[in-house]
Design a protein around this motif. Structure first.
Motif, PDB file in Angstrom:
ATOM      1  N   THR A  96       0.850  -1.183   0.000  1.00  0.00           N
ATOM      2  CA  THR A  96       0.000   0.000   0.000  1.00  0.00           C
ATOM      3  C   THR A  96       0.890   1.238   0.000  1.00  0.00           C
ATOM      4  O   THR A  96       2.096   1.148   0.205  1.00  0.00           O
ATOM      5  N   PRO A 101      -3.207  -2.919 -14.760  1.00  0.00           N
ATOM      6  CA  PRO A 101      -3.755  -2.793 -13.409  1.00  0.00           C
ATOM      7  C   PRO A 101      -3.160  -3.786 -12.411  1.00  0.00           C
ATOM      8  O   PRO A 101      -3.288  -3.589 -11.207  1.00  0.00           O
ATOM      9  N   SER A 102      -2.479  -4.811 -12.880  1.00  0.00           N
ATOM     10  CA  SER A 102      -1.872  -5.751 -11.941  1.00  0.00           C
ATOM     11  C   SER A 102      -0.628  -5.162 -11.270  1.00  0.00           C
ATOM     12  O   SER A 102      -0.227  -5.615 -10.202  1.00  0.00           O
ATOM     13  N   SER A 122      -2.650  -0.078  -9.145  1.00  0.00           N
ATOM     14  CA  SER A 122      -4.090   0.141  -9.188  1.00  0.00           C
ATOM     15  C   SER A 122      -4.537   0.783  -7.882  1.00  0.00           C
ATOM     16  O   SER A 122      -3.826   0.773  -6.881  1.00  0.00           O
ATOM     17  N   LYS A 123      -5.740   1.325  -7.927  1.00  0.00           N
ATOM     18  CA  LYS A 123      -6.321   1.964  -6.752  1.00  0.00           C
ATOM     19  C   LYS A 123      -7.667   1.303  -6.480  1.00  0.00           C
ATOM     20  O   LYS A 123      -8.555   1.320  -7.329  1.00  0.00           O
ATOM     21  N   GLN A 124      -7.799   0.705  -5.304  1.00  0.00           N
ATOM     22  CA  GLN A 124      -9.029   0.035  -4.922  1.00  0.00           C
ATOM     23  C   GLN A 124      -9.472   0.550  -3.564  1.00  0.00           C
ATOM     24  O   GLN A 124      -8.690   0.551  -2.616  1.00  0.00           O
ATOM     25  N   ASN A 125     -10.714   0.994  -3.482  1.00  0.00           N
ATOM     26  CA  ASN A 125     -11.279   1.520  -2.232  1.00  0.00           C
ATOM     27  C   ASN A 125     -10.419   2.629  -1.637  1.00  0.00           C
ATOM     28  O   ASN A 125     -10.138   2.667  -0.449  1.00  0.00           O
ATOM     29  N   ASN A 126      -9.936   3.526  -2.493  1.00  0.00           N
ATOM     30  CA  ASN A 126      -9.143   4.689  -2.102  1.00  0.00           C
ATOM     31  C   ASN A 126      -7.786   4.311  -1.504  1.00  0.00           C
ATOM     32  O   ASN A 126      -7.190   5.078  -0.760  1.00  0.00           O
ATOM     33  N   TRP A 161      -3.968   2.652  -2.713  1.00  0.00           N
ATOM     34  CA  TRP A 161      -3.121   2.246  -3.828  1.00  0.00           C
ATOM     35  C   TRP A 161      -2.550   0.865  -3.574  1.00  0.00           C
ATOM     36  O   TRP A 161      -2.133   0.546  -2.468  1.00  0.00           O
ATOM     37  N   ARG A 162      -2.504   0.040  -4.617  1.00  0.00           N
ATOM     38  CA  ARG A 162      -1.865  -1.267  -4.588  1.00  0.00           C
ATOM     39  C   ARG A 162      -0.685  -1.206  -5.552  1.00  0.00           C
ATOM     40  O   ARG A 162      -0.869  -1.040  -6.742  1.00  0.00           O
TER      41      ARG A 162
END
Length: 67
Positions: free
Chosen positions: A9, A39-40, A43-47, A49-50
């Protein structure tokens, strides 16, 4: 034996490289353009960053500290 993480993160990257949130945001802005179709890797998921561990070296500080 400890398993290595595949995604980090933004907070974990800031702690690992001792960079500020502002530096993280600037680096993410440039990397978003570079890895737009992958995206692998980024990416940004639920605000949150991954960030994949293969591109984490882009967040390393550019200047060395004199501590």
């Amino acid at each position: 034996m400890r398993k290595l993480k595949t995604h980090y993160t933004g907070v974990e990257v800031m702690e690992y490289y001792q960079i500020s949130e502002r530096t993280l945001r600037y680096r993410l802005a440039t990397l978003k353009k570079k890895y737009k179709g992958q995206p692998s890797l980024l990416s940004k998921q639920n605000n949150v960053w991954r960030i994949h561990n293969s591109i984490i070296e882009h967040f390393e500080p550019k200047r060395k500290r004199l501590d």
